[in-house]
Enzyme design. Structure first.
Site, short mmCIF file in Angstrom:
data_model
loop_
_atom_site.label_atom_id
_atom_site.label_comp_id
_atom_site.label_asym_id
_atom_site.label_seq_id
_atom_site.Cartn_x
_atom_site.Cartn_y
_atom_site.Cartn_z
N GLU A 76 -11.47 1.09 -5.27
CA GLU A 76 -10.88 1.94 -4.23
C GLU A 76 -10.42 3.29 -4.77
OE1 GLU A 76 -10.31 -1.30 -4.45
OE2 GLU A 76 -10.99 -2.08 -2.52
N HIS A 105 -3.82 -8.39 4.18
CA HIS A 105 -4.92 -7.84 5.00
C HIS A 105 -4.46 -7.57 6.44
CE1 HIS A 105 -7.08 -9.84 1.72
NE2 HIS A 105 -8.13 -9.08 2.01
#
Lengths: 320, 334
Positions: free
Chosen positions: B66, B135
């Site tokens: 990321e 999440h």
């Protein structure tokens, strides 16, 4: 063997001297309390900072570390504007908003110094992606220090640059210390360039104080990247004479170590080369040194006479 | 007012994709990078089919890195491309924060205006999917604390198309927050390729006169459900949607509070340090303060990581009935 013209040798010697004088002058200004904030000096790293930049072609890009003045001078930045930035003046490269750590000239391909150790790796990948996408044939030279190679961004970037074959040369100036931490305490391998093997890219460790070796290696690496073969990792072993920043009392190292490295001083080594090969007369050498010194004196004068930024500029340039 | 004939029905997911597709067709400098966005089509199917149309050069499947995704986008944006990048889940922005916050957001200012960073960071956010605490977060308050970033969040398919296009055309790093529970939401979307929703606007979603509600994301839809229910009782709720969370446009909210005298601010994000507090502070700093007839109500996520269990998960964030009860309280009906 790469041909060295007289003109190039002159430029090399002049810029290395200019870099040395710049740092020494800045050090002096800091000790007199004339500089707000801190500076990270690279005295002793003139060959590893200047030479890779001189190996660049017109239009190539560079991303610099937090210890960036020598690299910036190598890239051809104007010392007047650099010094003005270090003093926080409106005439500086960043209008006084970046300071010593963030000198940049984006339009001309200098993507700036970076205050985050390891922050430049993936920016360089992005800049290299643009070159690849637009097929410009240009390469990105990414400077960083030994400490930066322990960040996640180093490893993510080498991997990405390898799989996408990005035209980027990662140039690590291993100056033996990550702030106060000696390199053997934070990296458990002899040569940082060995890390290239994990990403299946070429890796080279060189003497960072040998101007010719640095120049030749950088030239070859840039040629490799330019040919579309992907990234290269270079480690140049060198040494910083000053502390990490102005508040560093340097309790972590022995003075004798410094003296040993000063015997291998990059400027001295280049001067010896010029004398041995009788490239320039003694008078010409002295003239180059003097011109470099004067350019920095003038830069200080320019910076000191320059205006402070207006308070109204605070809100400018947050958004494009 | 747009005619229905100029609109087509589609999902929020398809509307985002349509906006991206239109922009990629008209500007070759727009590229898209992220994890599993190619053949797989993105974890939530937003990029489905883009690889076929635009090829591997423009739809770049990345490693699970990321920091490199965001940082590469910043570097590419600074040198002339207009990258869109996707965090598979907004939660993963923790791994890209340096590139976003220290690099992308600050570069222009640090360099005295020398550079611009035209990039879009797509961030699927929010709870409701049973994916637990790593999440399901809504982390917009972090991003709204960083000058140099813009933060937008659409609540309908039309808004999704209009805002993603505006974000791609913007010359700054724009964080585009997509609520995962909205991906299948269907609505009418303008087919006009120049349909753009200007960044920096707060809109009135539903006019009213009794109570002002400020909400966004799926929380907005819950507020609308509550308003529909309350209308049957003769209570007219005015709902405002800050489509741009940062920099936020306050005047429509202030004007509404002056009219109603009552305010509920709501979001899924954890209440403590959430954006609701900022909105409330700006209301009480404004001329609207003198018009308030009751204490302001802040609805927000509980101060817990989002739990997995479905009932616990739902109880963590504001629901329709929280709005109904809030309105009753403000109007002294309970």
């Amino acid at each position: 063997m790469i041909e060295l013209s007289e003109e190039l040798l002159l430029r090399m010697y002049y810029k290395m001297n200019q870099a040395r004088y710049f740092e020494e002058k800045l050090d002096e200004l800091v000790s007199k309390g004339k500089v707000h904030g801190t500076v990270h000096l690279a005295i002793g790293q003139e060959a590893s900072g200047v030479m890779p930049c001189l190996a660049l072609e017109e239009g190539d890009l560079v991303s610099m570390s937090h210890r960036s003045h020598v690299q910036a001078i190598g890239f051809g930045l104007d010392v007047n504007l650099m010094m003005a930035e270090c003093l926080g003046k409106y005439t500086g490269y960043c209008k006084g908003k970046g300071g010593s750590m963030h000198i940049a000239d984006v339009e001309n391909g200098n993507l700036g110094g970076n205050g985050i150790v390891g922050g430049g790796f993936n920016l360089s990948c992005g800049a290299a992606l643009t070159q690849k996408y637009h097929n410009t044939g240009k390469v990105v030279l990414c400077f960083a220090g030994d400490g930066a190679t322990n960040t996640g961004s180093f490893h993510e970037s080498l991997n990405l640059a390898s799989i996408w074959k990005l035209p980027v040369v990662f140039f690590i100036e291993n100056n033996q210390y990550g702030m106060s931490n000696p390199v053997e305490n934070h990296i458990n391998i002899e040569n940082i360039s060995d890390r290239s093997e994990a990403y299946n890219i070429p890796g080279l460790t060189i003497d960072g104080n040998d101007f010719l070796g640095v120049y030749n290696t950088a030239t070859k690496a840039l040629r490799y990247a330019r040919a579309g073969k992907g990234p290269v990792l270079i480690e140049a072993k060198t040494y910083r004479y000053s502390g990490h920043s102005k508040s560093d009392k340097q309790l972590y190292r022995d003075k004798r170590e410094l003296i040993e490295w000063q015997k291998k001083d990059p400027l001295l080594k280049m001067k010896e080369y010029l004398r041995e090969n009788r490239v320039f007369t003694e008078k010409q050498i002295l003239k180059m040194e003097e011109e470099a010194r004067v350019s920095i004196e003038q830069a200080v004068e320019f910076a000191q006479k320059s205006p402070q930024p207006e308070l109204t500029t605070i809100l400018e340039d947050v958004y494009a | 007012m747009m005619k229905t004939s100029d609109m087509i029905k589609m999902t929020y997911r398809d509307a985002i994709r349509l906006g991206i597709t239109e922009e990629m067709r008209q500007d070759k400098d727009v590229i898209f990078l992220g994890e599993d966005i190619g053949t797989y089509g993105g974890a939530f199917g937003v990029s489905k089919g883009l690889l076929e149309e635009f090829g591997e050069e423009r739809i770049l499947d990345t490693p699970i890195s990321e920091g490199a995704i965001v940082g590469t986008a910043v570097g590419a944006a600074t040198t002339g491309l207009r990258p869109i990048c996707e965090m598979m889940f907004m939660d993963f922005i923790t791994l890209g924060m340096d590139a976003l916050v220290n690099q992308g957001a600050k570069m222009r200012y640090l360099f005295g205006g020398q550079s611009q960073v035209p990039m879009v960071l797509r961030l699927p956010a929010g709870s409701g999917t049973g994916a637990a605490a790593q999440h399901s977060q809504s982390l917009e308050a972090w991003l709204c604390h960083v000058p140099g970033l813009k933060v937008v969040t659409p609540s309908s398919p039309a808004q999704a198309k209009g805002l993603i296009k505006a974000a791609i055309r913007d010359n700054n790093p724009v964080c585009f927050i997509e609520h995962k529970m909205l991906y299948d939401a269907v609505g009418l979307v303008p087919i006009d390729e120049d349909y753009i929703l200007e960044i920096g606007k707060t809109i009135v979603e539903r006019p009213g006169k009794d109570v002002t509600i400020v909400a966004y994301g799926t929380t907005l839809l819950k507020a609308i459900e509550a308003a529909e229910f309350l209308e049957e009782e003769g209570i007219k709720v005015e709902i405002l949607n800050p489509l741009t969370l940062y920099p936020i446009e306050m005047q429509p909210i202030i004007d509404s509070v002056i009219k109603t005298g009552c305010l509920i601010v709501a979001h899924e994000a954890v209440k403590t340090g959430g954006l609701g507090g900022e909105i409330v502070a700006r209301v009480v700093e404004s001329e609207a303060f003198d018009y308030l007839t009751a204490p302001i109500i802040r609805l927000g996520g509980l101060d817990v990581p989002i739990p997995f269990n479905q009932e616990l998960e739902a109880a963590t964030v504001p629901q329709r009935n929280d709005f109904v009860h809030g309105v009753y309280r403000l109007l002294n009906r309970i």
